[in-house]
Motif scaffolding. Structure first.
Motif, short mmCIF file in Angstrom:
data_model
loop_
_atom_site.label_atom_id
_atom_site.label_comp_id
_atom_site.label_asym_id
_atom_site.label_seq_id
_atom_site.Cartn_x
_atom_site.Cartn_y
_atom_site.Cartn_z
N ASN A 196 0.86 -1.17 0.00
CA ASN A 196 0.00 0.00 0.00
C ASN A 196 0.89 1.22 0.00
O ASN A 196 1.49 1.55 1.02
CB ASN A 196 -0.95 0.02 1.20
N ASP A 197 1.00 1.87 -1.15
CA ASP A 197 1.86 3.05 -1.23
C ASP A 197 1.05 4.34 -1.31
O ASP A 197 1.59 5.42 -1.44
CB ASP A 197 2.82 2.94 -2.41
N GLY A 198 -0.28 4.22 -1.26
CA GLY A 198 -1.12 5.40 -1.29
C GLY A 198 -1.36 5.97 -2.68
O GLY A 198 -2.10 6.94 -2.82
N TYR A 199 -0.76 5.39 -3.70
CA TYR A 199 -0.92 5.90 -5.06
C TYR A 199 -1.35 4.80 -6.04
O TYR A 199 -2.28 4.98 -6.81
CB TYR A 199 0.39 6.54 -5.55
N SER A 200 -0.68 3.69 -5.98
CA SER A 200 -0.88 2.62 -6.95
C SER A 200 -2.18 1.86 -6.71
O SER A 200 -2.65 1.75 -5.59
CB SER A 200 0.27 1.61 -6.88
N THR A 201 -2.69 1.29 -7.80
CA THR A 201 -3.73 0.28 -7.69
C THR A 201 -3.01 -1.04 -7.40
O THR A 201 -2.08 -1.41 -8.12
CB THR A 201 -4.52 0.15 -9.01
N ILE A 202 -3.42 -1.72 -6.34
CA ILE A 202 -2.77 -2.97 -5.96
C ILE A 202 -3.70 -4.12 -6.34
O ILE A 202 -4.87 -4.13 -5.95
CB ILE A 202 -2.50 -3.03 -4.43
N ILE A 203 -3.17 -5.05 -7.09
CA ILE A 203 -3.92 -6.25 -7.45
C ILE A 203 -3.20 -7.44 -6.83
O ILE A 203 -2.01 -7.66 -7.09
CB ILE A 203 -4.04 -6.41 -8.98
N THR A 204 -3.91 -8.19 -6.02
CA THR A 204 -3.35 -9.36 -5.36
C THR A 204 -3.96 -10.60 -5.99
O THR A 204 -5.19 -10.70 -6.11
CB THR A 204 -3.65 -9.33 -3.85
N VAL A 205 -3.10 -11.53 -6.39
CA VAL A 205 -3.55 -12.77 -7.01
C VAL A 205 -3.13 -13.95 -6.15
O VAL A 205 -2.33 -13.79 -5.22
CB VAL A 205 -2.99 -12.91 -8.45
#
Length: 143
Positions: free
Chosen positions: A38-47
């Motif tokens: 969680n960097d506060g900017y990126s969209t994070i997709i977890t697979v």
């Protein structure tokens, strides 16, 4: 243009986010369930944590004008095949001119290890590595 990151073991996420924010470029970080980001900017997709699941998810999202950050030669080859650009964490820009050699070297190393041989691991990361990555990444961002 978007930036897609094979983020599981990526040591330059902070550089990617900083430069993307400055240019208002979307970032998608892909990771498996063994990592929390969680960097506060990126969209994070977890697979799921299956072999190559991050790679396949990333390729499924990829468009021609995107930039991929990965140290995986196979993923870089697939990205190039889709017309995207790719770079590794040390600033090596993958091209049609170098990817075959890199894949061959990887294959030879894998064969040696399967046969009981040893290959050298990666060198310890340096500030120079970060500077090389940043220069190459800026080059890709600039077109």
């Amino acid at each position: 243009m978007r930036i897609l990151v094979d983020a599981d073991a990526c040591p330059v996420r902070h550089i990617i986010v900083r430069l993307a924010k400055e240019r208002d470029i979307p970032v998608i970080m892909l990771t498996d369930t063994s990592h929390k980001l969680n960097d506060g900017y990126s969209t994070i997709i977890t697979v799921d944590k299956q072999a190559d699941s991050v790679d396949f998810a990333l390729i499924g999202l990829l468009f021609r004008e995107d930039i991929v950050v990965t140290q995986d030669y196979g993923l870089a080859a697939m990205a190039l095949g889709k017309g995207a650009r790719a770079v590794n964490q040390n600033g090596l820009i993958y091209t049609d001119g170098n990817i075959e050699r890199l894949l061959l070297e990887r294959h030879i190393g894998q064969r040696a290890r399967r046969g009981g041989g040893r290959t050298r691991g990666p060198a310890k990361r340096t500030k120079e590595d970060d500077m090389c990555f940043e220069a190459a990444f800026i080059k890709l961002l600039s077109g």
